[in-house]
Design a protein around this motif. Structure first.
Motif, PDB file in Angstrom:
ATOM      1  N   PHE B  96      16.168 -17.598   7.009  1.00  0.00           N
ATOM      2  CA  PHE B  96      15.757 -16.945   8.248  1.00  0.00           C
ATOM      3  C   PHE B  96      14.267 -16.603   8.222  1.00  0.00           C
ATOM      4  O   PHE B  96      13.521 -16.916   9.145  1.00  0.00           O
ATOM      5  N   PHE B  97      13.827 -15.978   7.116  1.00  0.00           N
ATOM      6  CA  PHE B  97      12.434 -15.541   7.086  1.00  0.00           C
ATOM      7  C   PHE B  97      11.453 -16.700   6.892  1.00  0.00           C
ATOM      8  O   PHE B  97      10.285 -16.568   7.219  1.00  0.00           O
ATOM      9  N   ASN B  99      11.754 -19.361   8.504  1.00  0.00           N
ATOM     10  CA  ASN B  99      11.685 -19.999   9.805  1.00  0.00           C
ATOM     11  C   ASN B  99      10.667 -19.238  10.662  1.00  0.00           C
ATOM     12  O   ASN B  99      10.765 -18.028  10.810  1.00  0.00           O
ATOM     13  N   ALA B 102      11.642 -16.489  13.117  1.00  0.00           N
ATOM     14  CA  ALA B 102      12.040 -15.144  12.725  1.00  0.00           C
ATOM     15  C   ALA B 102      11.046 -14.091  13.199  1.00  0.00           C
ATOM     16  O   ALA B 102      11.423 -13.083  13.791  1.00  0.00           O
ATOM     17  N   TRP B 103       9.753 -14.371  12.946  1.00  0.00           N
ATOM     18  CA  TRP B 103       8.752 -13.349  13.292  1.00  0.00           C
ATOM     19  C   TRP B 103       8.623 -13.181  14.784  1.00  0.00           C
ATOM     20  O   TRP B 103       8.401 -12.070  15.274  1.00  0.00           O
ATOM     21  N   LEU B 286      16.627 -10.576  18.453  1.00  0.00           N
ATOM     22  CA  LEU B 286      17.501 -10.806  17.295  1.00  0.00           C
ATOM     23  C   LEU B 286      18.972 -10.939  17.685  1.00  0.00           C
ATOM     24  O   LEU B 286      19.662 -11.845  17.226  1.00  0.00           O
ATOM     25  N   TYR B 289      19.965 -14.059  19.494  1.00  0.00           N
ATOM     26  CA  TYR B 289      19.894 -15.156  18.517  1.00  0.00           C
ATOM     27  C   TYR B 289      21.153 -15.172  17.645  1.00  0.00           C
ATOM     28  O   TYR B 289      21.733 -16.234  17.400  1.00  0.00           O
ATOM     29  N   SER B 303      24.181 -16.203  10.795  1.00  0.00           N
ATOM     30  CA  SER B 303      23.954 -15.215  11.845  1.00  0.00           C
ATOM     31  C   SER B 303      24.400 -13.824  11.407  1.00  0.00           C
ATOM     32  O   SER B 303      23.844 -12.827  11.860  1.00  0.00           O
ATOM     33  N   VAL B 306      21.398 -12.387   9.750  1.00  0.00           N
ATOM     34  CA  VAL B 306      20.415 -11.897  10.713  1.00  0.00           C
ATOM     35  C   VAL B 306      20.873 -10.564  11.312  1.00  0.00           C
ATOM     36  O   VAL B 306      20.100  -9.605  11.435  1.00  0.00           O
ATOM     37  N   ASN B 310      19.273  -6.689  11.036  1.00  0.00           N
ATOM     38  CA  ASN B 310      19.078  -5.836  12.203  1.00  0.00           C
ATOM     39  C   ASN B 310      19.706  -4.456  12.010  1.00  0.00           C
ATOM     40  O   ASN B 310      19.063  -3.421  12.237  1.00  0.00           O
TER      41      ASN B 310
END
Lengths: 299, 334
Positions: B96-97, B99, B102-103, B286, B289, B303, B306, B310
């Motif tokens: 994730f990070f 990618n 992500a930011w 987030l 997504y 997911s 992610v 969160n």
């Protein structure tokens, strides 16, 4: 109440300020009301008037075509029926579960209630996430059944706390002890004494749960596949938000007419779907405020 | 909002009543917890039976998903199930990070929620203070009733209203824009408009509702303080600043803590409905997504990772803000 206020005359700046406050509140009220009036007026106008932007405050070319179109739509009717059933079933289930949990939690002599309070409050702090929740529902075989709408959100922590606070203050411990002296069991006491005493809080809970269920679409969207099970809000989403224009084979004039009618129908649909909630709104407002106050500002 | 107000702050422990129970029974007999439990069970056994279904509900639908979140560290597949799927450590978090998306997602989520906080936090306070200034009567009641009404409208309907009114061809707003001689604007098709549309429609819907709590707090402000201030010649504005606002400060602090604690959990259902391919660059957050990757693409483990990220950020924010609030104002959730 403020009659003796004339003892001290309001100063000039204070009166200006108060005038400003009234003006501000009037503006706020207009901003809130205008979109609502506009939607209702548009829903009562003719398709051409709405599409060409003639409606801005009152209905133009009064007509009920939009509403007739809504009533002709079998998906909407089915969604409406489903929503009534879901709302009714869910509300009964949720209120029963909330009461049978909140009442024991309100008894001081109920051992373990501190732990149980922590047990439910913790779920407010940390959320497992959408996917694990979905997997549980899937594992239980509830996917694409009405149970997926009724069960996974059947209780809310906030509502339990409201009910518990109410029981604590309006069912005194002395009453419980007196009834036990007379040989009344806890269950009988709950049924014959607590419930009749608690009609106002049951009304608050029922209204809160019912409005929540009537207005929710998300659970239905992830858990249901069969259209016959869709609640009204999901049908609305299809018709109002994702809908794509069809009817490519029709001649231009007919197509145009269809488009206008479909556009008008959206306004009528909004009114029709919000009607049940708006009807109970005058009662609901009083009870909602009460519920919020019981739950939050205590003492 | 679920806690009661007490002098000098809010105390979770006393709200749950543990102290009273122990004090009461501790008087003449040395009692053990075991004895208390046995006594309570003998007396209330029917109530213990009664709470089984609700407790099961919480275990199944709240606690099992919490443990189910371990699939964020596994490669979940249907055949092997949650327990049997192989561990993969931080793989999904790394993916994730690494990618670039992500930011953007984190930035979108934070911008949207900070914007929302900046608008929807102060507005209800202002409304409540204004309502508190005017006399009880028909006008006051109507303002309250009408501003509260939009709260009851469903998210789907609110979003439909937004779409209809902002429609480039037939919407009322663009009719007005064209009447003034400008080109019609496709509001929902412009990424930079998305945040404002989201936040201001929220303000429209929820300001009246959120004001209730402050109105209740204002009703609890000591009337004598007003009288004293009035006699001392304080103007209305001075009374608001020196009597009203300090009076409702505990409520303000608590609502602020809760809002910041929910910073990353913004009205996801509404964001999702307002999304379209044109505004995705600002409207993808987030949670939307997570929904798309998880439910639609069936990437369960990724997911969940992610989503877990969160939830953890949320929890940290809540604890942090609570600590700061206790330092600064002496009020906190716990």
């Amino acid at each position: 109440m403020r009659k003796n206020k004339t003892l001290i005359r309001e100063s000039f700046t204070d009166r200006i300020f108060l005038g400003g406050v009234y003006a501000y509140l009037c503006i706020v009220m207009l901003i809130v009301l205008y979109p609502l009036i506009y939607i209702v007026s548009a829903s009562l106008s003719s398709p051409e008037a709405v599409t060409s932007g003639q409606v801005w405050l009152w209905p133009v070319d009064f007509s009920l075509e939009g509403y007739i179109e809504v009533l002709r739509n079998s998906d909407v009717i089915r969604g409406f029926r489903n929503s009534i059933l879901y709302t009714f079933g869910y509300t009964v289930l949720a209120v029963v579960l909330t009461v049978i949990f909140a009442y024991p939690l309100s008894r001081e002599s109920f051992y373990g209630r501190t732990f149980l309070m922590f047990f439910i409050l913790f779920t407010m702090l940390f959320y497992g996430g959408l996917i694990p929740e979905y997997l549980v529902v899937q594992k239980l075989g509830m996917l694409d059944t009405p149970w997926a709408i009724l069960i996974p959100k059947a209780m809310a922590v906030w509502q339990i706390i409201i009910a518990r606070t109410f029981f604590q203050s309006s069912v005194p411990e002395e009453l419980v002890e007196a009834s036990e002296m007379d040989g009344c069991s806890s269950l009988k006491f709950l049924w014959y004494v607590v419930i009749p005493l608690s009609k106002p809080i049951i009304a608050v809970l029922a209204l809160m749960y019912a409005v929540f269920q009537w207005n929710s679409y998300f659970d239905a969207m992830i858990f249901l596949k069969t259209e016959a099970l869709f609640p009204l809000q999901l049908e609305l989403r299809e018709l109002l938000i994702v809908q794509s224009d069809s009817g490519a084979n029709m001649d231009i004039a007919e197509q145009q007419r269809r488009k206008q009618l479909a556009n008008l129908m959206k306004y009528s649909l909004i009114v029709v779907s919000s009607l049940p909630v708006l009807i109970i709104y005058p009662f609901a407002q009083k009870y909602f405020v009460k519920g919020m106050l019981i739950g939050s500002v205590k003492g | 909002m679920f806690l009661r107000y007490e002098k000098g702050g809010i105390n979770l422990k006393s709200a749950t009543g543990i102290n009273q129970t122990i004090k009461k029974t501790n008087t003449n007999k040395k009692v053990t917890q075991w004895y208390l439990a046995k006594k309570s069970f003998r007396r209330h056994w029917q109530l213990y039976l009664l709470i089984i279904p609700p407790v099961l509900y919480f275990i199944i639908f709240k606690y099992i998903p919490m443990f189910g979140a371990v699939i964020a560290f596994k490669d979940y597949n249907v055949v092997q199930g949650i327990m049997g799927s192989p561990w993969v450590g931080m793989k999904h978090f790394e993916n994730f990070f690494n990618n670039p998306v992500a930011w953007d997602l984190i930035k979108n989520t934070l911008y949207l929620s900070l914007y929302q906080l900046a608008i929807t936090f102060p507005l209800p306070i202002i409304l409540a203070l204004a309502l508190n200034e005017i006399k009880d009567g028909l006008f006051k009641r109507s303002v309250q009733m009408f501003t509260y009404a939009p709260y009851f409208i469903s998210t789907v309907v609110i979003v439909s209203m937004i779409i209809l009114m902002l429609s480039p061809r037939t919407g009322i707003i663009n009719t007005l824009v064209e009447m003034l001689g400008f080109e019609s604007i496709n509001f929902l098709g412009q990424a930079d408009m998305f945040r404002s549309i989201f936040v201001w429609s929220d303000a429209w819907q929820l300001t009246g509702y959120s004001a209730i709590i402050y109105l209740a707090a204002l009703a609890g402000v000591d009337k004598q303080q007003y009288e004293a201030a009035k006699i001392d010649g304080a103007s209305r504005i001075q009374r608001i600043i020196n009597v009203d606002i300090p009076g409702i400060m505990p409520a303000i602090v608590i609502i602020l803590i809760l809002s910041v604690g929910n910073l990353m959990a913004i009205g996801f259902e509404k964001v999702y409905l307002l999304q379209n391919p044109l505004n995705l660059s600002t409207s993808e957050i987030l949670q939307t997504y997570v929904y798309k990757m998880g439910i639609i693409n069936a990437n369960f483990s990724f997911s969940t990772a992610v989503g877990l990220f969160n939830s953890i950020i949320n929890l940290i924010l809540l604890v942090l803000v609570n600590a700061i609030a206790r330092r600064v104002s002496g009020n906190g959730l716990w």
